[in-house]
Design an enzyme around this catalytic site. Sequence first.
Site, PDB file in Angstrom:
ATOM      1  N   LYS A 160       1.058  -0.198  10.135  1.00  0.00           N
ATOM      2  CA  LYS A 160       2.179   0.469   9.467  1.00  0.00           C
ATOM      3  C   LYS A 160       1.867   1.949   9.255  1.00  0.00           C
ATOM      4  O   LYS A 160       0.713   2.363   9.269  1.00  0.00           O
ATOM      5  CB  LYS A 160       2.472  -0.212   8.123  1.00  0.00           C
ATOM      6  CG  LYS A 160       2.811  -1.689   8.253  1.00  0.00           C
ATOM      7  CD  LYS A 160       4.121  -1.887   8.997  1.00  0.00           C
ATOM      8  CE  LYS A 160       4.486  -3.357   9.155  1.00  0.00           C
ATOM      9  NZ  LYS A 160       3.770  -4.017  10.243  1.00  0.00           N
ATOM     10  N   ASP A 161       2.924   2.706   9.023  1.00  0.00           N
ATOM     11  CA  ASP A 161       2.794   4.151   8.849  1.00  0.00           C
ATOM     12  C   ASP A 161       1.900   4.490   7.667  1.00  0.00           C
ATOM     13  O   ASP A 161       1.838   3.754   6.688  1.00  0.00           O
ATOM     14  CB  ASP A 161       4.166   4.796   8.626  1.00  0.00           C
ATOM     15  CG  ASP A 161       5.105   4.572   9.799  1.00  0.00           C
ATOM     16  OD1 ASP A 161       5.615   3.455   9.924  1.00  0.00           O
ATOM     17  OD2 ASP A 161       5.314   5.521  10.578  1.00  0.00           O
ATOM     18  N   LYS A 162       1.236   5.638   7.778  1.00  0.00           N
ATOM     19  CA  LYS A 162       0.416   6.112   6.662  1.00  0.00           C
ATOM     20  C   LYS A 162       1.292   6.741   5.588  1.00  0.00           C
ATOM     21  O   LYS A 162       1.211   6.381   4.411  1.00  0.00           O
ATOM     22  CB  LYS A 162      -0.620   7.125   7.153  1.00  0.00           C
ATOM     23  CG  LYS A 162      -1.433   7.735   6.013  1.00  0.00           C
ATOM     24  CD  LYS A 162      -2.412   8.784   6.501  1.00  0.00           C
ATOM     25  CE  LYS A 162      -3.158   9.406   5.323  1.00  0.00           C
ATOM     26  NZ  LYS A 162      -4.116  10.449   5.740  1.00  0.00           N
TER      27      LYS A 162
ATOM     28  N   LYS B 289       0.842  -1.204   0.000  1.00  0.00           N
ATOM     29  CA  LYS B 289       0.000   0.000   0.000  1.00  0.00           C
ATOM     30  C   LYS B 289       0.875   1.252   0.000  1.00  0.00           C
ATOM     31  O   LYS B 289       2.018   1.232   0.479  1.00  0.00           O
ATOM     32  CB  LYS B 289      -0.942   0.018   1.204  1.00  0.00           C
ATOM     33  CG  LYS B 289      -0.258   0.048   2.553  1.00  0.00           C
ATOM     34  CD  LYS B 289      -1.266   0.022   3.686  1.00  0.00           C
ATOM     35  CE  LYS B 289      -0.593   0.055   5.040  1.00  0.00           C
ATOM     36  NZ  LYS B 289       0.155   1.294   5.308  1.00  0.00           N
TER      37      LYS B 289
END
Length: 339
Positions: free
Chosen positions: A282-284, A253
């Site tokens: 997880k980080d954006k 993503k």
Amino acid sequence: MEAVEMKSVPLKRPHSEDDVANAEEIKRQKISPKLKTGNDSEQSLETVAEQPEKPLLEDMKNEVIPNEINEDQEDEELEDSDEDGDPESFADMMKHGLTESDVGITKFVSSHKGFSGILKERYSDFVVHEIGKDGRVSHLDDFSVPVDDEDPSEETFTVLSEEDKQRLEELQLLKNKETSVAIEVIEDTKEKRTIIHQAVKSLFPGLETKTEDRDGKRFIIAYHAAGKKALANPRKHSWPKSRGSYCHFILYKENKDTMDAINVLSKFLRVKPNIFSYMGTKDKRAITVQEIAVLRITAQRLAHLNKCLMNFKLGNFSYKNHPLKLGELQGNHFTVVLR
């Protein structure tokens, strides 16, 4: 007696030219002192008006001087506060950029001269690969769909006409206003109907089927799965016993939080988000690769989402009998770009 005519004679004595000249001179003498006194009064007014200017200027000077003194005092106070070590505000820090000491870094492993840079200016500057419990780093490198013994037969892909496939695809992608598609069963046998049911569900993930009688004919009705029952038990009735209940896959993503990504997947699959499991969020603002598990959703349906979604890719499908749990990972591998 003789008549005598009487004429009116003015009683004033006529003035001579000398008298007129004398009168004019007297008038001039009277006017000139007035002019002099008027000029004197104007001068006196001017002097009176001019006199207050000096004290006003002095007062203004006296007012300006204290202000300057106050500014000097403020500067001294600021210098004193800086010397005392008062913390800067975050806005002040951002004017000259954050340093190591601003975030509590006081010692370094190496002794070489440091350098400055911008971190995460773009989301693509921060790449995260999940490291599983077995130490394997997650990579998306396989888009194939696993095949097992209970997958649809070859006849499943030929039982539908091109016209039926076109209508089903438009229904699946919501390209028209139809809520269902009816397919007539020419050879009305149980085996034939079963093949058509399998063909619709395999070729067009997200669609469900049912059999209806209309005007003495049998039809297979295809429609979007919806309702509480369908969302609570996704495809439970048709799941093979020999296949693992959970489909594990790698999710790639971009610029999306893990929970946001799960919500998008559940919306397109028409299922509840709680049937998905993962080992960590997880980080954006990053490009991330991680493993996800979903309960009783086929790899075919998941693979079809690659055609519908942007900034998402799904692959490396496999069936297992267990979900994923939070914290079941060794860590993350980071690739960071400094600009």
